[in-house]
Design an enzyme around this catalytic site. Sequence first.
Site, mmCIF file in Angstrom:
data_model
loop_
_atom_site.group_PDB
_atom_site.id
_atom_site.type_symbol
_atom_site.label_atom_id
_atom_site.label_comp_id
_atom_site.label_asym_id
_atom_site.label_seq_id
_atom_site.Cartn_x
_atom_site.Cartn_y
_atom_site.Cartn_z
ATOM 1 N N GLN A 63 64.405 3.309 -86.384
ATOM 2 C CA GLN A 63 65.348 2.314 -85.879
ATOM 3 C C GLN A 63 65.363 1.046 -86.726
ATOM 4 O O GLN A 63 66.128 0.118 -86.450
ATOM 5 C CB GLN A 63 64.995 1.952 -84.430
ATOM 6 C CG GLN A 63 65.114 3.111 -83.466
ATOM 7 C CD GLN A 63 64.636 2.761 -82.067
ATOM 8 O OE1 GLN A 63 64.239 1.630 -81.793
ATOM 9 N NE2 GLN A 63 64.662 3.731 -81.169
ATOM 10 N N HIS A 130 61.735 0.111 -82.045
ATOM 11 C CA HIS A 130 61.671 -1.080 -81.191
ATOM 12 C C HIS A 130 61.341 -2.343 -81.989
ATOM 13 O O HIS A 130 60.326 -2.996 -81.769
ATOM 14 C CB HIS A 130 60.691 -0.859 -80.045
ATOM 15 C CG HIS A 130 61.196 0.112 -79.019
ATOM 16 N ND1 HIS A 130 60.695 0.192 -77.758
ATOM 17 C CD2 HIS A 130 62.194 1.036 -79.069
ATOM 18 C CE1 HIS A 130 61.338 1.131 -77.069
ATOM 19 N NE2 HIS A 130 62.261 1.651 -77.868
ATOM 20 N N TYR A 236 58.439 -11.261 -67.971
ATOM 21 C CA TYR A 236 59.457 -10.312 -67.515
ATOM 22 C C TYR A 236 58.901 -8.923 -67.205
ATOM 23 O O TYR A 236 59.665 -8.002 -66.947
ATOM 24 C CB TYR A 236 60.626 -10.292 -68.513
ATOM 25 C CG TYR A 236 61.356 -11.612 -68.410
ATOM 26 C CD1 TYR A 236 62.412 -11.786 -67.537
ATOM 27 C CD2 TYR A 236 60.881 -12.737 -69.090
ATOM 28 C CE1 TYR A 236 63.019 -13.021 -67.367
ATOM 29 C CE2 TYR A 236 61.484 -13.985 -68.925
ATOM 30 C CZ TYR A 236 62.546 -14.111 -68.061
ATOM 31 O OH TYR A 236 63.138 -15.349 -67.870
#
Length: 367
Positions: A63, A130, A236
Amino acid sequence: MNVKVVELASGFANPWSLAFLPDGKLLVTQRSGQLRLRNADGTPVNGGADQVSGLPAVEVVGQGGLLDVAVDPAFATNRRIYFSYAERDGTDASFNGTAVARAELDTANRSLSNLVVIFRQLPKAQSSAHFGSRLVFDRSGHLFITLGERLNNDQRGFSQDLTRGHGKVMRISTDGAPAPGNPNFGVGGAQPQIWSYGHRNAQGAALHPTTGELWVNEHGPQGGDEVNLALPGRNYGWPIISYGQEYGTLTQVGEGTAKAGMEQPLSYWEKIDGSAWTPGTQKASIAPSGMAFYSGDALPDWKGSLFVGALAGTALWRLTLSGNTVTARERLLADRGERIRDVRQGPDGWLYLLTDSSNGKLLRLER
């Protein structure tokens, strides 16, 4: 509202990001490591030789590659642009991480000069996935950087580790220093660039046009994609809480979907089409990417909406907002079956999209 999709250009090799220059020209990054300069109508500059020279060495793996690009708010005077990319470790080539560089753009000669690397995600990791990597300027001229947690099971827990760059939103000045006003976590060794933490892989980020606050979207694993309001010092939750499942199973990630001291998303997806999930069944991810608030007048029924591109979900999502509350979601362009990598509001008030494929397209949504 009736809209039409205009295909302005094609032939991009897995385009990742789109940015507008003050004169209307477009910058498009290709994950394979090229930066391309286009006219306002999408046609190549210089009769087709549209690649910009002077980029650093880019690690093109999985990626990773050349990722986001952002234009300095003072570009008219300093000619600076900023871009994020995957960078190989100088000592061990099996390690890599996200880096951010700034450079001065000469549009006439399609070249970069005075390149400086202003940020490196540390520590680097053995992973091909990622990298996160959206860049957003705040109203003070400081730069937000989203960083992924690098996917691997032995890495993802570092999203909770304030001494590591995994799964964070960073905020820096344009010379690379930690931005003034960043939170003080009171933890020894905490990286001073950190704005918020406990993220998974935020590949979409945008500044709210009214409040100036940063919103991000991030990939869940199997289901659990989120839109979050990234507030300073907040946690988060990844990987302690999530609305997603472990890949290929029905197993809930972490301890559950909520925990004291951890933020809840403003919106989340558990099925690829946005429908309700049935307990005991497998979830699916839309894989969110580029994101933009729409504040223009050319598409009046959409003014105030938040748009989110979907990769696996092959669609453009429109979220209707009331303040910070998502009141409705609409799935658009699903019939095209294309991976939407980036979405931006153009200076003309239309919406511009990039599709992610070996023959990627530049699309414009018009009324």
